[in-house]
Design an enzyme around this catalytic site. Structure first.
Site, PDB file in Angstrom:
ATOM      1  N   GLY A  15       0.829  -1.212   0.000  1.00 29.60           N
ATOM      2  CA  GLY A  15       0.000   0.000   0.000  1.00 29.60           C
ATOM      3  C   GLY A  15       0.850   1.243   0.000  1.00 29.60           C
ATOM      4  N   GLN A  16       0.152   2.337  -0.107  1.00 29.14           N
ATOM      5  CA  GLN A  16       0.826   3.628  -0.160  1.00 29.14           C
ATOM      6  C   GLN A  16      -0.098   4.623   0.502  1.00 29.14           C
ATOM      7  OE1 GLN A  16       3.627   4.992  -2.617  1.00 29.14           O
ATOM      8  NE2 GLN A  16       3.352   6.643  -1.116  1.00 29.14           N
ATOM      9  N   GLY A  17       0.385   5.287   1.529  1.00 25.26           N
ATOM     10  CA  GLY A  17      -0.474   6.266   2.197  1.00 25.26           C
ATOM     11  C   GLY A  17       0.185   7.614   2.198  1.00 25.26           C
ATOM     12  N   LYS A  35       5.237   4.515   1.921  1.00 23.62           N
ATOM     13  CA  LYS A  35       4.856   3.196   1.406  1.00 23.62           C
ATOM     14  C   LYS A  35       4.670   2.192   2.538  1.00 23.62           C
ATOM     15  CE  LYS A  35       6.933   3.723  -3.079  1.00 23.62           C
ATOM     16  NZ  LYS A  35       8.235   3.832  -3.735  1.00 23.62           N
ATOM     17  N   VAL A  36       3.821   1.220   2.292  1.00 21.58           N
ATOM     18  CA  VAL A  36       3.590   0.175   3.289  1.00 21.58           C
ATOM     19  C   VAL A  36       4.034  -1.163   2.702  1.00 21.58           C
ATOM     20  CG1 VAL A  36       1.912  -0.880   4.816  1.00 21.58           C
ATOM     21  CG2 VAL A  36       1.543   1.459   4.015  1.00 21.58           C
ATOM     22  N   LYS A  96       5.467   0.517   7.686  1.00 18.07           N
ATOM     23  CA  LYS A  96       5.219   1.801   7.021  1.00 18.07           C
ATOM     24  C   LYS A  96       6.513   2.576   7.018  1.00 18.07           C
ATOM     25  CE  LYS A  96       0.588   2.703   8.137  1.00 18.07           C
ATOM     26  NZ  LYS A  96      -0.387   3.156   7.271  1.00 18.07           N
ATOM     27  N   ASP A 130      -8.493  11.028   9.179  1.00 14.67           N
ATOM     28  CA  ASP A 130      -8.492  10.446   7.832  1.00 14.67           C
ATOM     29  C   ASP A 130      -9.187   9.095   7.840  1.00 14.67           C
ATOM     30  OD1 ASP A 130      -8.033  10.533   5.114  1.00 14.67           O
ATOM     31  OD2 ASP A 130      -6.008   9.721   5.254  1.00 14.67           O
TER      32      ASP A 130
END
Ligand SMILES: *[C@@H]1O[C@H](CO)[C@@H](O)[C@H](O)[C@H]1NC(C)=O
Ligand SMILES: *[C@@H]1O[C@H](CO)[C@@H](O)[C@H](O)[C@H]1NC(C)=O
Ligand SMILES: *[C@@H]1O[C@H](CO)[C@@H](O)[C@H](O)[C@H]1NC(C)=O
Ligand SMILES: *[C@@H]1O[C@H](CO)[C@@H](O)[C@H](O)[C@H]1NC(C)=O
Length: 960
Positions: free
Chosen positions: A639-641, A645-646, A660, A756
């Site tokens: 993932g990417q927040g 990046k995760v 993360k 969020d």
């Protein structure tokens, strides 16, 4: 060999000395030149001020780096040229609406050339420092909307240039100092909504410049100074809700020369109403809720009058004939008096109305015996006669429709329609851009500036007739075209005041956004009150001027300091010379070292490591992280927040974790990072993803979390997964998420607002238990401030995610627990419909609201969730929509949300299983009764009814 190395050693020493001397002298030069920037006493004052402020959003993070005037310290504006002593001076401090608490340091008095001090709408406590009294240059002192206490310092009386003093809506006590009589330039004195007490000093009548005197909602007592009528410029005198018990309205008040508004509501005044007919422009008269006696004076009031409110007094006699010829009258309130005689129908029959005009005549609860003249008022007139003998007496036809006992005019909620038939795709629906509503060019898409604005003391009671003139006035003062302004909505508030949301659009056919200098210009006009005065609209309050979307990256205020050319040339020359000299010497040195010496040990960058023992979380080495993720292999990325990046990682003990990794811009100071970790490590709840450890090494910052094998809720709803979630799973996920967030709001210390919440931040473990992720991270990310200044990096976390963002947060930039409630409400709507918050240009909240109002809610329920009890779905929809109310006060609290979800779940067939699984966070404590109401909005509960609702379990209707 030995000899030569000794010689070389000597040379090296010489070289080092040369370099040091060079560097030092260069630095000294630059220092001398740089020091001619902001006056040192002012720099110190600002630093002292910052120390006394609590700044949770880190707006003032840059109040340390460089020079205040030349390095764009947030909210600090300086003069543009260096003064005679060679320094720049701070002219304005603009810290409107920045969530600041703490107090104002007395050092503020050192800002000797300050003109504007603006701390409006923060949470400041403590008292107003008397040192402010020594800032002779001060023009605007704006402290309204804080929690300041203590009394008003006498010293402020020496501010002879002060034009505007606003300290309304605080907790100021004590009397109004007599010294204020020497505020010889004061035009606006707003002290309303405090606990100021004592006698109003008659000496204020010396302040001949005074335009607006707002002292309402205090504990003032004593008499009303008769001398006030001598104030040659006074337009507004507002003293509502004070206690002048036993006193009268001075007869001299009939001599006011320029008064437009006199408001003495609920002041315990007695005696007669003076003759006010000689005040040429009186527009608004409110003497209601007193113990005034005697008859209403019979002379005709100014033609300009819009509002006469004499209700709730002890007046007797009859309605004067002069009330029948007032061309702009909007409201005549005489209810609850002892008035007698006939009601003259010519009050309304003689009037002509434009379609936007109305007249409300409230005569209830008096002793009127009949109506003379034609009873049928035009459509624009509302007449209330209830509680009068005329209503109980037979004989008058058609009277009964005016005899209902109605509440007063509670104010209107306006909302200009905004219907466009433009293609939905062509304008990004990210909340930042929209079609210009009254654009002369069809479908011009642009990004507005949003302004929270409030008329503090308007001289009218009904806005529509004044809306267009108001728009003309505002755009004219801003030097803009009429279409560039859109009044998004307005509402009356207690006072009465009128709150509005304004949007300003760039000129069509130009750019879709304002450029930075335009933004600065417009904002400058609002924040320095450079609008021409008007009697009708009265003073305004600037509630916020938040720069978001495309404006958020606009560095503001810009480098506006023009250092004189000579100095600039000097700086450039010296810098060039220094750089050249130093690099020459360094090159030389390196060259020598390379040829004659072995390279020395490379310095260890990580020599100083703050160590901190943290319970329950492990500190990992960079190496461990690299091994776990196969050197941060793209294949391990899950993932990417906003933070970075995760990666999925396998630790040496085979634990699977999510790692993360902060991106360059999200890196924090080491101490701050560890403080945040400490905070995160204390948060434990079964519905929060738990923190396993962290890595803080090699200039890297990583957070290590438990891994959630079932991915995100978003994946499940978008059909990325093979299976679908049925209704009870969805309810369970809703409840779990709400409990996780409730924990953050109420159990975490300090409370954490998530900021969020979205379907992709709700993760599912192997048993599909919802776990909220990414909480607290917002604190790690650099915060974008109101001014749009970006300290290091714009984080997407802080901005929230389009479609989930609380509209109120947008406008006020104030973050509350209710912002999370809104976002969670959007997630609930996704659970119900399977749709994305924004898709194909449609906003989910709006869509569901529309379907709901049309009674079509079941047509948009996600058909993939199988059968469900329709009653539960209804209540869930109602709850979700309540969470998404625009007005945060009407949204339920997170606790209400949890209770309502639990109570919905109790109605379901498999209730026990579900509830025991999502064990209450109150286990141990007693859960506040779940019957305590979540107040359902009437339209929500009533409009979901009708033939398409079948109670009990129904199969899914209408595939989407
Ligand atoms: C001022 O105080 C009154 C009375 O307490 C309250 O009704 C009103 O809302 C307050 N006004 C503002 C703007 O806070
Ligand atoms: C009062 O009425 C006159 C005449 O209509 C107008 O010129 C003036 O601007 C009005 N003043 C106010 C305060 O509305
Ligand atoms: C009517 O006015 C009197 C005197 O001001 C007041 O005491 C009373 O509460 C008012 N009644 C109502 C129903 O408002
Ligand atoms: C910014 O916009 C204004 C108005 O559109 C224009 O007059 C001005 O020249 C622009 N300034 C810059 C620096 O582009």
């Amino acid at each position: 060999m030995l000899e030569s190395s000794r010689i070389q050693g000597k040379r090296m020493l010489k070289l080092r000395i040369t370099i040091s001397v060079l560097v030092l002298s260069c630095c000294y030069f630059v220092y001398i030149v740089e020091a001619q920037v902001t006056a040192p006493s002012e720099v110190n004052a600002l630093i002292a001020m910052k120390r006394k402020l609590v700044d949770p959003m880190k707006h003032l993070a840059n109040w340390e780096k460089g020079d205040p005037c030349t390095s764009n310290w947030t909210g600090v504006l300086c003069n543009e040229t260096v003064g005679t002593e060679g320094y720049l001076h701070v002219h304005e401090i603009q810290l409107l609406n920045m969530n600041l608490s703490g107090s104002i340091a007395p050092a503020v008095g050192q800002l000797s050339q300050l003109q504007i001090l603006d701390f409006m709408w923060n949470e400041l406590t403590g008292s107003i420092p008397k040192e402010i009294g020594s800032i002779a240059s001060l023009k605007l002192l704006l402290l309204n909307g804080n929690k300041l206490s203590g009394s008003l310092p006498d010293e402020l009386g020496s501010l002879s240039n002060l034009n505007r003093f606003q300290v309304d809506e605080n907790q100021i006590s004590g009397p109004i100092p007599k010294s204020f009589a020497s505020l010889s330039s004061l035009r606006h004195l707003h002290l309303n909504n405090n606990t100021i007490s004592g006698q109003i000093p008659a000496e204020l009548s010396n302040v001949s410049t005074l335009l607006h005197l707002l002292l309402d909602n205090n504990n003032l007592f004593g008499y009303l100074p008769p001398e006030f009528s001598l104030l040659p410029n006074l337009r507004i005198l507002q003293l509502d809700n004070n206690n002048f018990k036993g006193r009268e309205i001075p007869a001299s008040y009939g001599n006011f020369f320029r008064l437009a508004k006199l408001s003495l509501r609920n002041c315990s005044l007695e005696g007669l109403i003076p003759d006010l007919s000689q005040i040429p422009n009186l527009s608004f008269l409110d003497l209601s809720h007193n113990q005034l006696t005697g008859p209403i004076p019979s002379n005709k009031l100014s033609d300009n009058i819009t509002t006469i409110n004499l209700s709730n007094n002890l007046l007797n006699g009859s309605i004067p004939a002069s009330f029948s010829d007032l061309p702009f009258l909007q409201r005549l309130s005489l209810e609850n008096n002892s008035l007698t005689g006939s009601v003259p129908a010519n009050i309304w029959q003689n009037m002509t109305f434009a379609s936007s005009e109305i007249l409300v005549i409230d005569l209830q609860d008096n002793s009127f015996s009949d109506v003379v003249g034609d009873l049928n008022p035009p459509e624009n007139v509302t007449l209330r006669l209830g509680g009068n003998p005329v209503c109980s007496k037979g004989g008058m036809t058609n009277i009964s429709r005016f005899c209902g006992n109605e509440d007063g005019d509670n104010g209107t909620l306006g909302n200009s329609a905004n219907s466009t038939s433009c293609p939905t795709q062509a304008c990004p629906t990210d909340n930042f851009f929209e079609y210009v509503p009254s654009s002369p060019v069809p479908c011009f898409c642009a990004s507005p500036l949003r302004i929270g604005y409030r008329l503090k003391s308007p001289s009218f009671s009904y806005f529509p007739p004044y809306e267009l003139p108001f728009e003309v006035y505002l755009t004219g003062s801003l030097n803009m075209e009429l279409y560039q302004l859109h009044i998004d909505s307005y509402a009356w508030e207690e006072g009465p005041r009128m709150r509005m949301y304004l949007k300003l659009f760039p000129v069509v056919n130009g750019s879709q956004t304002f450029n930075a200098s335009e933004v600065r210009r417009i904002r400058g006009i609002f924040t320095s009150w450079r609008f021409p005065g008007t009697d009708l609209y009265g003073p305004y309050e600037l509630l916020n001027f938040t720069l978001l979307g495309p404006y958020s990256t606009m560095i503001f205020p810009d480098q506006k300091v023009h250092i004189s050319k000579g100095i600039l040339v000097a700086i450039v020359l010296i810098s060039v010379v220094c750089v050249v000299a130093i690099s020459a010497v360094v090159t030389l040195l390196i060259a020598r070292r390379k040829t004659r010496y072995q390279p020395s040990l490379s310095r260890n960058k990580l020599s100083s490591k703050v160590s901190m023992k943290l319970e329950g979380v492990k500190s990992f080495t960079f190496r461990e992280m690299a091994v776990a993720t196969d050197n941060f292999n793209e294949l391990a990325k899950v993932g990417q927040g906003g933070y970075g990046k995760v990666y999925k990682g396998n630790l040496y003990d085979n634990t699977v974790v999510a790692i993360k990794r902060a991106e360059e811009g999200s890196l924090q100071g080491q101490k701050e990072f560890l403080t945040e970790i400490k905070m995160l490590s204390r948060l434990h709840h079964r519905n929060l993803v738990s923190l396993v450890g962290y890595c803080d090494e090699e200039g890297e910052q990583m957070l290590v979390y438990e891994f959630m094998p079932n991915g995100t809720l978003r994946d499940w709803l978008s059909g990325k997964t093979k299976e679908y979630l049925n209704f009870s799973m969805r309810m369970r996920i809703a409840l779990g998420s709400a409990k996780g967030i409730l924990y953050l709001h109420t159990e975490a210390n300090p409370p954490v607002f998530h900021r969020d919440i979205k379907a992709s931040n709700i993760l599912l473990d192997s048993k599909l238990t919802a776990k909220v992720a990414d909480f607290g991270l917002s604190r790690l990310a650099p915060v974008l401030d109101d001014e749009g200044t970006v300290p290091h990096h714009v984080s997407t976390i802080v901005k929230g995610t389009p479609g989930y963002l609380d509209p109120e947060y947008f406008l006020t930039h104030k973050l509350t627990d209710k912002s999370d409630v809104y976002s969670l409400g959007v997630v609930f709507l996704e659970l119900l419909t399977g749709m994305q918050p924004i898709s194909h240009g449609k906003n989910l909240v709006r869509e569901v609201n529309m379907a709901h109002q049309a009674g079509m809610i079941f047509s948009i329920i996600d058909s993939r969730m199988g059968s469900y009890p329709s009653e539960c779905v209804e209540r869930f929809v109602a709850l979700a929509l309540m969470c998404c109310y625009d007005n945060p006060e009407k949204r339920p609290s997170m606790l209400d949300v949890v209770r309502e979800l639990e109570s919905i779940l109790k109605m379901m067939p498999d209730a026990d299983a579900i509830l025991s699984e999502t064990a209450s966070i109150y286990s141990g404590k007693s859960l506040p009764s779940s019957s305590s109401h979540v107040s359902l909005d009437p339209y929500v509960s009533s409009s979901v009814s009708g033939s398409d609702l079948i109670s009990g379990v129904v199969p899914t209707v209408t595939p989407r």
